[in-house]
Design an enzyme around this catalytic site. Structure first.
Site, PDB file in Angstrom:
ATOM      1  N   GLU A 399      -1.291  -7.982   3.504  1.00  0.00           N
ATOM      2  CA  GLU A 399      -2.665  -8.155   3.009  1.00  0.00           C
ATOM      3  C   GLU A 399      -3.483  -9.095   3.897  1.00  0.00           C
ATOM      4  O   GLU A 399      -3.978 -10.133   3.458  1.00  0.00           O
ATOM      5  CB  GLU A 399      -2.627  -8.634   1.551  1.00  0.00           C
ATOM      6  CG  GLU A 399      -2.036  -7.548   0.654  1.00  0.00           C
ATOM      7  CD  GLU A 399      -1.876  -7.966  -0.794  1.00  0.00           C
ATOM      8  OE1 GLU A 399      -2.085  -7.113  -1.668  1.00  0.00           O
ATOM      9  OE2 GLU A 399      -1.506  -9.137  -1.046  1.00  0.00           O
ATOM     10  N   GLU A 483       4.905  -1.402  -2.096  1.00  0.00           N
ATOM     11  CA  GLU A 483       4.920  -2.064  -3.400  1.00  0.00           C
ATOM     12  C   GLU A 483       4.581  -1.008  -4.444  1.00  0.00           C
ATOM     13  O   GLU A 483       3.612  -0.254  -4.280  1.00  0.00           O
ATOM     14  CB  GLU A 483       3.885  -3.204  -3.465  1.00  0.00           C
ATOM     15  CG  GLU A 483       4.198  -4.372  -2.552  1.00  0.00           C
ATOM     16  CD  GLU A 483       3.156  -5.491  -2.643  1.00  0.00           C
ATOM     17  OE1 GLU A 483       2.400  -5.517  -3.648  1.00  0.00           O
ATOM     18  OE2 GLU A 483       3.104  -6.328  -1.718  1.00  0.00           O
TER      19      GLU A 483
END
Length: 1006
Positions: A399, A483
């Protein structure tokens, strides 16, 4: 890697002084400083732990930086810890060679002195860094001083969805580096399709190190090179390849003139062909977990015994892969992964998520001023961990948006180590990575990626904005769910759909569930109650609450029902009854046979064990299916039971034959249960009253003043509510449509399916963040139902009560009809629940609520168990007889919420202990589940921690005719339509029976 060069571990007690600001007034580096009045602290450790310590406190954020977004600057209020320790250095350490001070992990920046001399500044909290201290050491006593600041420019690169825990949390060591030593080594152990291995050695050392000898005793390899120019690949012949299924390791000894090192290597080759991730030529599917390094008492301090137990627990739940979210782990963890067998994606110590708040402006990922820092982090990751066979992929970080620095990091890694692919989820256009990955995609998005053309993401995701050419390039890569299944609170739901999808295509390389363990920290409430703390519990002004309590295991290592559910769905070898007296064994393994496994079988009819046994799987090759003949014992048992009996179950287990490094013999990898007969079952019968129980024949209704007795159940003549069931008084009774919202019920994510079908929206649902399920349920008044009695009518046989339950201010409601009649052993209640009005959306549950006296109730039930189950989380449970005390009926919860539901109840016995009357329940018709807790759904709602719950005033039994699914909308998709509870007519028939003195007898001998 082990070296015979000496080292000194500096772990232990250090002098410590804390300052709330960076400008510490103490001359920590001064050998003349009197530190006798300083505190002592243990290294490795965090000065914020234990949480009730005298210094600063832990703080948790997911995305937001806990300081102003003003890179590279940090506030003046910068907690600082000064550390001092005197050490003894032998005189012979200074007779040639060098001495390095090695630091494995310090958060976040540290300045280091030895004997008052500045030796350098350490950055990169979770990366190894060495300092040459040869020239500042003296024989005898030496002072090592380390000043640690919590915040630094590096903190902008470490926004990693975890506790901010400053301190020296990994080892500090002095290393003697001898003349002629081995400064660096890389042994690349390749495996070719013929089964042969090759070792290529890269050695970093000076001229004095040569000659160098390499030995692999088990393979008979013994090679000596006199100079670097002579070094060449070594063909070692046929080898046992390394894989997560069979982690074959070979001991290697490399001896230089001044040092000998020992390593363990595994032969394996990683490649990507035709969009499929392969190891040793075979496609692999990662059954993975995202794993932070965290312990509820010690933070990120590594303990090898705990780590080994952690990985063994993973293996026992069919986990075969780890993503080291979001930084390289302690180096010993990778040794354990090599040994136990786990594929590993090592992730760089890099996340800049907080810049998203400012639309990624000044993001270090794309700022040339940060290039060297990011490069340094990538280099230190690769160079430290390059020798591990378990490491099959490098991840640039997490991220960080995207940008030129990430692309350059990827290019450097590819050139330095072309043997492993590079991953980064934020590369949506597939410009610089070799695996295409997504976080929390909808099922439809994954299917869209596998299609030949069209968008590869829902419209609101950045990946939807890439060009057709970029999408084509992305589709040429393996797809990874880096994820998925956000395991926050009760759940996650929906693993079954992802497992089916992943199994369907080798182009899907599998995925990593978010995440393995809760990050909560052990704390003590003001009144002395222990509890698990999360964001905000330490007075943080900015925090993300329970978002760190999202593990498949709790902080103490307790597995959740969600983990058991997932483990069954991803099991590498499965068995099922295929009819015609055959058992099908299906191996999803890629490298090993099933010779180490057996199939256990167990036949039960109406809760009674008929027979059981075990038969070997045989040597089924990887990826194959075979059929085993029905064992004679099972054939005989099947012939002895009624093939029309609905409650006859055959359970098959795939289990280990012998103990391994991570499990005992008989460990179950997979469990299947079903009916062993082709003939349709007859209508299910009520389960029998336990043997020896007092059974009474049906009795007519009898009036007692303002009440009516039906089969031992006392009913209020005005409302029709039961007030006493077989001698068990009820404190309250009612209809319940509310459940205490789960963390996923509270989620506001865009994959919202309540009013937008994923099938018609490409999985996008609403496509924008909006009201949570719990918000909508409150809006519809499900938490504030009021009752109106419509009709109560008696008859010679019983009583019928009709009531309407509706929320204040709103026109819709539910009409509930309870028909009470006598039955064998007690009274039967036929329940019909019918919605009226223009209901929209979903209900959380629909059922009956019984408030019993507070007592140490013990539940014994025949139905699905042993763990909890919901419509979209049922793979981990099977029909059987189970027991649980009230205190242990619901799994540990960080924040009180819905939990403990057991589906498909057949019969239930509740025993209050102390010889008091107990309660028996039999389900005669319909599908009923139940839960038992010391607090009602309303008492649980909105409570932040278990210790804040009120003192129990009742025990609450819920008999649910239906439950809504769980989903994972806390950070993923909503409950899918197939598992959603839409308002509809529901019906069940339930017998309430008196178990009298036989309350403690088991429901079934099993």
């Amino acid at each position: 890697m082990l070296s015979d060069a000496p080292r000194i571990d500096l772990g232990g007690r250090w002098r410590f002084r804390f300052s709330p600001v960076a400008t510490s007034p103490y001359a920590v580096q001064d050998p003349e400083l009197d530190d006798s009045d300083w505190d002592e602290i243990t290294v490795p450790g965090h000065w914020v732990l234990p949480v009730d310590g005298p210094y600063s406190k832990p703080s948790y954020t997911n995305v937001m930086y806990p300081f102003p977004l003003d890179p590279p600057h940090v506030p003046d209020a910068n907690p600082t810890g000064d550390h001092r320790r005197w050490i003894d250095v032998p005189a012979d350490w200074l007779d040639g060679g060098r001495v390095l001070l090695r630091t494995d992990g310090i958060e976040s920046v540290a300045r280091i002195w030895v004997n008052g001399q500045d030796v350098g500044v350490r950055t990169g909290s979770r990366l190894v860094q060495d300092f040459d201290v040869t020239d500042v050491l003296v024989a005898g006593r030496n002072l090592v001083s380390i000043r640690v600041h919590q915040w630094s420019a590096g903190s902008y690169l470490e926004d990693q969805d975890q506790w901010w825990l400053p301190g020296i949390f990994r080892e500090v060591q002095l290393l003697r580096r001898p003349v002629g030593g081995i400064d660096d080594i890389w042994l690349r152990a390749g495996y070719d399709p013929t089964g042969h291995g090759t070792i290529e050695m890269e050695l970093g050392s000076g001229p004095a190190a040569w000659p160098v000898r390499l030995r692999v005793p088990e393979l008979g390899v013994d090679v000596t090179w006199s100079t670097p120019a002579e070094v060449a690949p070594v063909a070692v012949g046929v080898v046992r390849p390394w894989s997560a299924e069979h982690p074959a390791l070979y001991d290697v000894i490399v001896a230089a003139s001044g040092e000998t090192v020992r390593l363990r290597i595994g032969f394996r080759t990683v490649e990507i062909t035709e969009g499929v991730l392969r190891v040793n030529g075979r496609p692999i599917t990662l059954r993975g977990m995202n794993r932070h390094e965290i312990d509820s008492r010690h933070g990120r301090v590594f303990d090898e015994e705990r780590a080994r137990a952690d990985l063994a627990l993973m293996k026992r739940h069919n986990v075969d892969a780890i993503r080291t979210a979001h930084y390289p782990p302690h180096p010993r963890l990778l040794d354990l992964a090599d040994e136990l067998g786990l594929w590993v994606m090592v992730e760089c110590d890099l996340e800049t998520h907080g810049f998203e708040i400012d639309e990624w402006r000044r993001n270090p990922s794309d700022d040339p001023d940060w290039r060297d820092n990011l490069f340094d982090r990538a280099r230190r990751m690769v160079e430290r961990d390059k020798n591990h066979p378990s490491v099959i992929c490098w991840s640039l970080g997490n991220e960080c948006g995207t940008g030129q620095n990430l692309a350059a990091m990827a290019q450097w890694i590819k050139e330095r180590d072309p043997s492993r692919p590079v991953h980064y989820e934020g590369d949506h256009a597939a410009e610089y990575t070799q695996i295409y990955s997504r976080m929390y995609p909808a099922i439809e998005e994954v299917r869209a990626f596998l299609a030949d053309d069209g968008p590869i993401a829902v419209p609101h995701h950045p990946a939807a904005e890439i060009t057709r050419e970029q999408a084509s390039r992305a589709r040429s890569l393996p797809y990874l769910l880096v994820e998925y299944l956000h395991a926050m609170g009760t759940g996650p739901g929906g693993a079954c759909d992802y497992a089916e999808l992943i199994d369907a295509s080798p182009r899907i390389a599998g995925g990593f569930v978010w995440e393995w363990r809760d990050h909560t920290l052990s704390a003590t409430a003001p009144a002395g109650q222990p509890f698990q703390a999360y964001g905000g519990d330490f007075g943080e002004r900015l925090h993300d609450g329970t978002f760190l309590a999202d593990g498949m295991v709790r902080a103490d290592g307790t597995p959740t029902s969600g983990l058991v559910d997932w483990a069954q769905l991803v099991a590498p070898v499965r068995a099922e009854w295929s009819g015609a007296d055959r058992i099908t064994v299906d191996s999803r393994r890629r490298f090993t046979t099933t010779a180490d496994l057996a199939v256990g079988w167990r036949l039960e009819s109406r809760g009674q064990l008929v027979a059981g046994g075990v038969l070997p799987c045989g040597e089924l090759p990887p990826g194959e299916r075979s059929e085993l003949n029905c064992p004679e014992g099972l054939r005989t048992a099947l012939a002895s039971v009624d093939d029309a009996e609905a409650d006859t179950h055959l359970t098959l287990t795939v289990q280990t034959v012998a103990s391994t490094a991570w499990c005992d013999a008989g460990h179950v990898l997979h469990r299947w249960q079903g009916r062993p007969f082709d003939k349709p079952p007859a209508r299910p019968r009520a389960m029998p009253v336990p043997a020896g129980a007092t059974v009474t024949r049906p009795r007519p209704a009898r009036h007692h003043g303002g009440s009516l007795s039906v089969g031992g159940v006392i009913l209020d003549a005005h409302s029709g509510d039961p007030t006493n069931i077989m001698g068990v008084p009820l404190l309250a009774f009612g209809v319940e449509l509310w459940r205490a919202p789960t963390d996923n019920d509270l989620g506001h994510g865009p994959l919202d399916y309540e009013e937008h079908d994923p099938a018609t929206t490409g999985g996008a649902g609403a496509g924008v963040r909006g009201p949570s399920a719990a918000d909508r349920w409150r809006e519809r008044g499900l938490d504030r139902l009021e009752r109106r009695t419509v009709r109560v009518s008696g008859s010679p046989a019983g009583l019928v009560a009709v009531s309407r339950w509706a929320p204040a201010a709103l026109p819709w409601g539910v009409t509930v009809r309870l028909e009470w009649t006598p039955c064998d052993g007690g009274a039967r209640c036929a329940v019909t629940l019918e919605p009226d009005g223009e209901w929209r959306g979903t209900w959380p549950r629909a059922g009956l609520h019984f408030a019993l006296d507070p007592a140490p109730w013990r539940a014994t039930w025949y139905g699905l168990g042993p763990g909890e189950s919901y419509p979209d989380m049922r793979a981990g449970v099977v029909v059987g007889t189970y027991s649980a005390d009230l205190d242990n009926f619901v799994e540990p919860q960080i924040r009180p919420q819905e939990g403990g539901h057991r589906s498909e109840l057949r019969s239930l016995r509740l025993d209050p202990g102390d010889g008091l009357p107990g309660l028996g329940v039999r389900v005669v018709e319909g599908t009923v589940g139940f839960s038992l807790r010391p607090w009602s759904a309303h008492e649980l709602t909105g409570v932040s921690h278990p210790y804040r719950l009120p003192r129990p005033s009742a025990t609450h039994l819920y008999l649910d005719l239906a439950q809504h699914g769980l989903g994972s909308r806390s950070c993923g998709p909503d409950v899918r339509p197939a598992y959603a509870l839409r308002p509809r007519r529901l019906r069940a028939a339930i017998d309430f029976v008196d178990l009298a003195e036989n309350i403690r007898r088991p429901l079934a001998n099993s």
